[in-house]
Design a protein around this motif. Structure first.
Motif, mmCIF file in Angstrom:
data_model
loop_
_atom_site.group_PDB
_atom_site.id
_atom_site.type_symbol
_atom_site.label_atom_id
_atom_site.label_comp_id
_atom_site.label_asym_id
_atom_site.label_seq_id
_atom_site.Cartn_x
_atom_site.Cartn_y
_atom_site.Cartn_z
ATOM 1 N N HIS A 1 23.391 40.547 -21.564
ATOM 2 C CA HIS A 1 22.426 39.461 -21.665
ATOM 3 C C HIS A 1 22.966 38.365 -22.598
ATOM 4 O O HIS A 1 22.940 37.168 -22.265
ATOM 5 N N ILE A 2 23.465 38.769 -23.756
ATOM 6 C CA ILE A 2 24.003 37.795 -24.699
ATOM 7 C C ILE A 2 25.250 37.124 -24.127
ATOM 8 O O ILE A 2 25.446 35.908 -24.273
ATOM 9 N N ALA A 3 26.118 37.908 -23.457
ATOM 10 C CA ALA A 3 27.329 37.329 -22.873
ATOM 11 C C ALA A 3 26.987 36.279 -21.827
ATOM 12 O O ALA A 3 27.639 35.226 -21.758
ATOM 13 N N ALA A 4 25.964 36.542 -21.008
ATOM 14 C CA ALA A 4 25.545 35.558 -20.006
ATOM 15 C C ALA A 4 25.029 34.290 -20.687
ATOM 16 O O ALA A 4 25.378 33.167 -20.298
ATOM 17 N N ALA A 5 24.199 34.452 -21.713
ATOM 18 C CA ALA A 5 23.642 33.300 -22.418
ATOM 19 C C ALA A 5 24.733 32.499 -23.122
ATOM 20 O O ALA A 5 24.741 31.263 -23.086
ATOM 21 N N VAL A 6 25.681 33.184 -23.772
ATOM 22 C CA VAL A 6 26.767 32.506 -24.468
ATOM 23 C C VAL A 6 27.660 31.757 -23.483
ATOM 24 O O VAL A 6 28.073 30.615 -23.733
ATOM 25 N N THR A 7 27.954 32.390 -22.345
ATOM 26 C CA THR A 7 28.758 31.720 -21.320
ATOM 27 C C THR A 7 28.072 30.449 -20.849
ATOM 28 O O THR A 7 28.717 29.409 -20.661
ATOM 29 N N ASN A 8 26.757 30.504 -20.678
ATOM 30 C CA ASN A 8 26.019 29.321 -20.243
ATOM 31 C C ASN A 8 26.052 28.210 -21.301
ATOM 32 O O ASN A 8 26.099 27.026 -20.969
ATOM 33 N N VAL A 9 26.006 28.610 -22.582
ATOM 34 C CA VAL A 9 26.075 27.614 -23.658
ATOM 35 C C VAL A 9 27.449 26.968 -23.708
ATOM 36 O O VAL A 9 27.585 25.756 -23.921
ATOM 37 N N GLU A 10 28.485 27.754 -23.489
ATOM 38 C CA GLU A 10 29.853 27.253 -23.609
ATOM 39 C C GLU A 10 30.316 26.478 -22.382
ATOM 40 O O GLU A 10 31.168 25.584 -22.494
ATOM 41 N N ALA A 11 29.755 26.804 -21.206
ATOM 42 C CA ALA A 11 30.222 26.194 -19.962
ATOM 43 C C ALA A 11 29.594 24.813 -19.760
ATOM 44 O O ALA A 11 28.508 24.538 -20.282
ATOM 45 N N PRO A 12 30.258 23.923 -18.994
ATOM 46 C CA PRO A 12 29.683 22.605 -18.707
ATOM 47 C C PRO A 12 28.343 22.685 -17.988
ATOM 48 O O PRO A 12 27.478 21.834 -18.161
ATOM 49 N N SER A 13 28.163 23.714 -17.154
ATOM 50 C CA SER A 13 26.888 23.944 -16.474
ATOM 51 C C SER A 13 26.645 25.446 -16.428
ATOM 52 O O SER A 13 27.596 26.234 -16.413
#
Length: 289
Positions: free
Chosen positions: A193-205
């Motif tokens: 869950h955290i990895a998905a959220a962090v990826t979304n924060v770091e990615a352009p979209s």
């Protein structure tokens, strides 16, 4: 304050959500006897491990000096800790075995009905007929089906009905409090869950679905009703996707990818309420727990 380390604007913005994220984990750590020095040592290992492997420069050796620069940990400590770090992918054998057998019982049309409900299974049946023995053997031959049945009976995962059939107990879907299986999924599910959220924060979209429906200012009765309805809807979604994943992967050569679909439900009484808000009003007050 004197001695405080200056924080970048990005770090400052993370302070409040990080504190909220860690609060329930700190409560669990204190209850479990994990003190701050113990956690600090674990964090040191993880900081060095992540910097060593996740921030390596292509074609260049990761040096102690660069790991020290990235983490703020002294080079001497970096040298001691390199190669350490808590394992994050180890799956206890009993967890892996139990989850795979349960997944097949809930997904394989041979062992479940059209709605994904697990069928009662005779302990032993004629060849090619569904049975608990056949279910276990279809997943693993490393352990005797009778040993699995005895363990599951002891753990109350199954019961034996008056027709001598193994019946899966609905509560078996949720590991018991504090057992190894529950603690394993604590780490796995929170990580994903955290990895998905962090990826979304770091990615352009946003790359992963990571959404929630949330209402504040509800009555206790409505909160309890919504929690029950959430369980029903979530279980339907989980069972449906379990069947699709099983059908798509059964008998196929294994690949290198993994997938996790999770659902969480949470409700609590906010004491004291900040204001008598309307349902749907956003409330950023930190609840007392």
């Amino acid at each position: 304050m004197p001695g405080d380390v200056p924080r970048s604007p990005e770090a400052a913005k993370l302070h409040a959500p990080l504190a909220r994220l860690l609060r329930p984990l700190v409560r669990l750590l204190i209850r479990s006897g994990i003190t701050l020095p113990m956690l600090t040592e674990l964090l040191r290992e993880l900081y060095v491990n992540v910097a060593e492997y996740d921030f390596a420069l292509s074609g260049k050796e990761q040096t102690d000096s660069r790991v020290s620069l990235l983490t703020g940990i002294h080079r001497k400590e970096v040298r001691r800790l390199r190669g350490a770090g808590a394992p994050v992918n180890a799956v206890p054998a009993t967890v892996s075995q139990t989850s795979r057998i349960l997944a097949r019982w809930l997904a394989d049309p041979e062992f479940s009905d059209a709605d994904g409900r697990p069928l009662p299974l005779p302990r032993i049946a004629e060849p090619l007929q569904p049975s608990f023995e056949r279910l276990v053997v279809s997943v693993t031959r490393d352990v005797r089906p009778r040993a699995v049945l005895d363990e599951w009976l002891d753990r109350h995962l199954v019961i034996i009905d008056d027709q001598d059939r193994a019946v899966l107990v609905q509560a078996a879907y949720v590991p018991r409090s504090g057992e190894d299986q529950q603690l394993y999924y604590l780490g796995r599910n929170l990580h994903d869950h955290i990895a998905a959220a962090v990826t979304n924060v770091e990615a352009p979209s946003p790359q992963f679905l990571e959404r929630a429906v949330h209402y504040d200012g509800l009555t206790k009765e409505l909160a309890e009703h919504l929690q029950q309805r959430s369980r029903e809807v979530a279980m339907q979604a989980l069972q449906k996707l379990n069947r699709e994943a099983h059908a798509g992967s059964d008998g196929v050569l294994p690949g290198r990818w993994r997938w996790n679909f999770g659902v969480y439900v949470y409700s609590e009484e906010v004491v004291p309420p900040a204001t008598a808000g309307r349902p749907g009003d956003h409330n950023d007050e930190e609840p007392r727990t």
